[in-house]
Design a protein around this motif. Structure first.
Motif, PDB file in Angstrom:
ATOM      1  N   TRP A 294       0.840  -1.206   0.000  1.00 29.80           N
ATOM      2  CA  TRP A 294       0.000   0.000   0.000  1.00 29.80           C
ATOM      3  C   TRP A 294       0.874   1.254   0.000  1.00 29.80           C
ATOM      4  N   LEU A 295       1.911   1.264   0.849  1.00 29.36           N
ATOM      5  CA  LEU A 295       2.776   2.438   0.978  1.00 29.36           C
ATOM      6  C   LEU A 295       3.500   2.715  -0.333  1.00 29.36           C
ATOM      7  N   SER A 296       3.968   1.665  -0.996  1.00 31.77           N
ATOM      8  CA  SER A 296       4.672   1.842  -2.266  1.00 31.77           C
ATOM      9  C   SER A 296       3.770   2.497  -3.306  1.00 31.77           C
ATOM     10  N   GLU A 297       2.534   2.020  -3.381  1.00 36.48           N
ATOM     11  CA  GLU A 297       1.571   2.593  -4.335  1.00 36.48           C
ATOM     12  C   GLU A 297       1.211   4.024  -3.961  1.00 36.48           C
ATOM     13  N   TYR A 298       1.073   4.287  -2.673  1.00 42.19           N
ATOM     14  CA  TYR A 298       0.733   5.636  -2.207  1.00 42.19           C
ATOM     15  C   TYR A 298       1.845   6.627  -2.551  1.00 42.19           C
ATOM     16  N   LEU A 299       3.095   6.224  -2.319  1.00 39.21           N
ATOM     17  CA  LEU A 299       4.219   7.123  -2.576  1.00 39.21           C
ATOM     18  C   LEU A 299       4.444   7.360  -4.065  1.00 39.21           C
ATOM     19  N   ASP A 300       4.042   6.413  -4.896  1.00 38.99           N
ATOM     20  CA  ASP A 300       4.177   6.591  -6.340  1.00 38.99           C
ATOM     21  C   ASP A 300       3.370   7.784  -6.837  1.00 38.99           C
ATOM     22  N   LYS A 301       2.322   8.137  -6.099  1.00 37.57           N
ATOM     23  CA  LYS A 301       1.442   9.246  -6.499  1.00 37.57           C
ATOM     24  C   LYS A 301       1.866  10.588  -5.909  1.00 37.57           C
ATOM     25  N   LYS A 302       2.906  10.571  -5.063  1.00 37.22           N
ATOM     26  CA  LYS A 302       3.324  11.793  -4.365  1.00 37.22           C
ATOM     27  C   LYS A 302       4.521  12.423  -5.069  1.00 37.22           C
ATOM     28  N   SER A 303       4.615  13.760  -4.940  1.00 36.94           N
ATOM     29  CA  SER A 303       5.820  14.445  -5.412  1.00 36.94           C
ATOM     30  C   SER A 303       6.957  14.149  -4.447  1.00 36.94           C
ATOM     31  N   TYR A 304       8.187  14.481  -4.840  1.00 40.13           N
ATOM     32  CA  TYR A 304       9.370  14.108  -4.049  1.00 40.13           C
ATOM     33  C   TYR A 304       9.212  14.525  -2.588  1.00 40.13           C
ATOM     34  N   SER A 305       9.440  13.583  -1.694  1.00 39.97           N
ATOM     35  CA  SER A 305       9.265  13.824  -0.259  1.00 39.97           C
ATOM     36  C   SER A 305      10.340  13.091   0.530  1.00 39.97           C
ATOM     37  N   THR A 306      10.502  13.532   1.776  1.00 44.67           N
ATOM     38  CA  THR A 306      11.349  12.812   2.723  1.00 44.67           C
ATOM     39  C   THR A 306      10.439  12.071   3.691  1.00 44.67           C
TER      40      THR A 306
ATOM     41  N   ASP B 145      13.359   1.018  -4.830  1.00 39.97           N
ATOM     42  CA  ASP B 145      13.347   1.757  -6.097  1.00 39.97           C
ATOM     43  C   ASP B 145      12.539   3.054  -6.016  1.00 39.97           C
ATOM     44  N   SER B 146      12.145   3.436  -4.829  1.00 41.94           N
ATOM     45  CA  SER B 146      11.318   4.643  -4.679  1.00 41.94           C
ATOM     46  C   SER B 146      12.096   5.895  -5.073  1.00 41.94           C
ATOM     47  N   GLN B 147      11.384   6.857  -5.661  1.00 43.84           N
ATOM     48  CA  GLN B 147      11.987   8.131  -6.034  1.00 43.84           C
ATOM     49  C   GLN B 147      12.210   9.027  -4.813  1.00 43.84           C
TER      50      GLN B 147
END
Length: 376
Positions: A99-111, A139-141
């Motif tokens: 879930w977290l991986s999919e959620y972060l894929d939709k977000k702009s660059y974050s820490t 592999d997260s951005q």
């Protein structure tokens, strides 16, 4: 990008913080307890969602916070177990990471700060959990700071008296005043000898504000209108005002400062982060932040009442606009040491216990006629 780090993750600047939780609305230990203490409004929302069955293993929830003085942050409540009495499950961690991986894929660059999921009180093996984190997030951005189990256990425990921290405060224009200093308010010494932290106080005396407003954190429409009238009264009579640090208080403080009123905001804790954000604003020249609590702690429930009492020792007149006054009875012995005059508003919301409590400190009713407020 994953980075495995050590230390207290609340000291790291982040846009998103992941909190490990159960699904029954309890944050009683470890990382979750640290989050509960720092973000009480988040905890209330989390508890409601648990009652409604909205938080389940593999289905985290997101809470967002942003106000005038505090950096906006997202908190992801990440279930690693069903009940707090039970151990965490690898399956729950893996589903949550999907879930977290999919959620972060939709977000702009974050820490993002991520604790050792389920490896504290949950009892999971760190090596296995670390592999799961790498499988789903390597592999997260984004910049993802992953904290090892020992660091997660120490979350929220911050020392304030190090040379490094004192230097950090000074860089954000925060003065640290010892009770032994001649600059320490004499009236405040009647209540506490804790260090006083001040932001933006160069041209403002904090020895005594003219008015201190003790308002509800979530005021009614009637209370909001009363506070506005009191702010107008202070503007007309050129009186300074000391507010608390609720979202409502901060908004009123900001509005009052724009009217040219000298304003103070007394914070339970966390003046460092608030000063960082305030330093970016050009509209706060007449506003001072004050605190006797841990400057690096976002929130500590135990620091709330001392912050309210401190305001009573830094004012000539304290006006209770809140109708919740039973707590005054328990603190009356401290309040009576103050040289302030006390006022309250007689509203239908006041119970008999509230009235008895406020009478213990010889408070008198505010006289309000239309848009006019009268104080002796």
């Amino acid at each position: 990008m994953l980075e495995f780090v050590k230390g207290d993750f609340f000291e790291y600047d982040a846009d998103i913080r992941v909190n490990t939780v159960n699904c029954v609305g309890v944050m009683g230990a470890g990382v979750a307890l640290a989050f509960k203490n720092k973000y009480p409004e988040m905890f209330k929302e989390y508890a409601k969602e648990c009652k409604l069955g909205l938080i389940r293993p593999g289905v985290p929830s997101v809470w967002k916070n942003d106000d005038m003085f505090t950096k906006g942050v997202e908190i992801i409540n990440f279930p690693t177990k069903n009940h707090w009495r039970k151990p965490s499950e690898y399956e729950y961690v893996e589903n949550g990471l999907k879930w977290l991986s999919e959620y972060l894929d939709k977000k702009s660059y974050s820490t993002i700060t991520l604790p050792a999921l389920g490896c504290g009180h949950g009892g999971l093996d760190w090596i296995r959990v670390k592999e799961l984190i790498e499988n789903y997030l390597a592999d997260s951005q984004h910049k993802i700071l992953v904290f090892e189990p020992n660091s997660s256990k120490k979350a929220g425990k911050v020392e304030t008296n190090t040379i490094e921290n004192i230097s950090l405060l000074a860089q954000e224009r925060i003065k640290t005043i010892s009770s032994k200093s001649a600059d320490y308010p004499e009236q405040l010494k009647l209540f506490t000898e804790k260090e006083l932290y001040l932001f933006n106080s160069n041209n403002i005396s904090v020895e005594s504000y003219d008015i201190s407003l003790i308002s509800s954190s979530k005021p009614s429409l009637e209370e909001i209108e009363l506070v506005k009238k009191l702010v107008n009264y202070c503007e007309e009579h050129r009186l300074s005002i000391l507010f608390g640090s609720s979202v409502f208080d901060k908004k009123m403080a900001f509005d009052a400062s724009k009217k040219g009123i000298t304003v103070g905001v007394f914070m339970p804790t966390g003046i460092f982060k608030s000063a960082q954000k305030a330093n970016l604003s050009e509209n706060l020249t007449r506003l001072t932040l004050l605190s006797i609590g841990n400057p690096f702690e976002s929130f500590d429930r135990k620091a709330y009442i001392p912050s309210v009492l401190s305001r009573l020792f830094l004012t000539n007149k304290a006006i209770f606009t809140t109708s919740r006054l039973e707590w005054v009875s328990k603190q009356a012995k401290y309040i009576k040491k103050s040289h302030s005059k006390f006022y309250y508003t007689d509203t239908p919301a006041l119970s008999e216990k509230d009235i008895l409590a406020i009478e213990k400190i010889s408070a008198v009713k505010i006289d309000v006629e239309g848009n006019t407020v009268k104080l002796d």
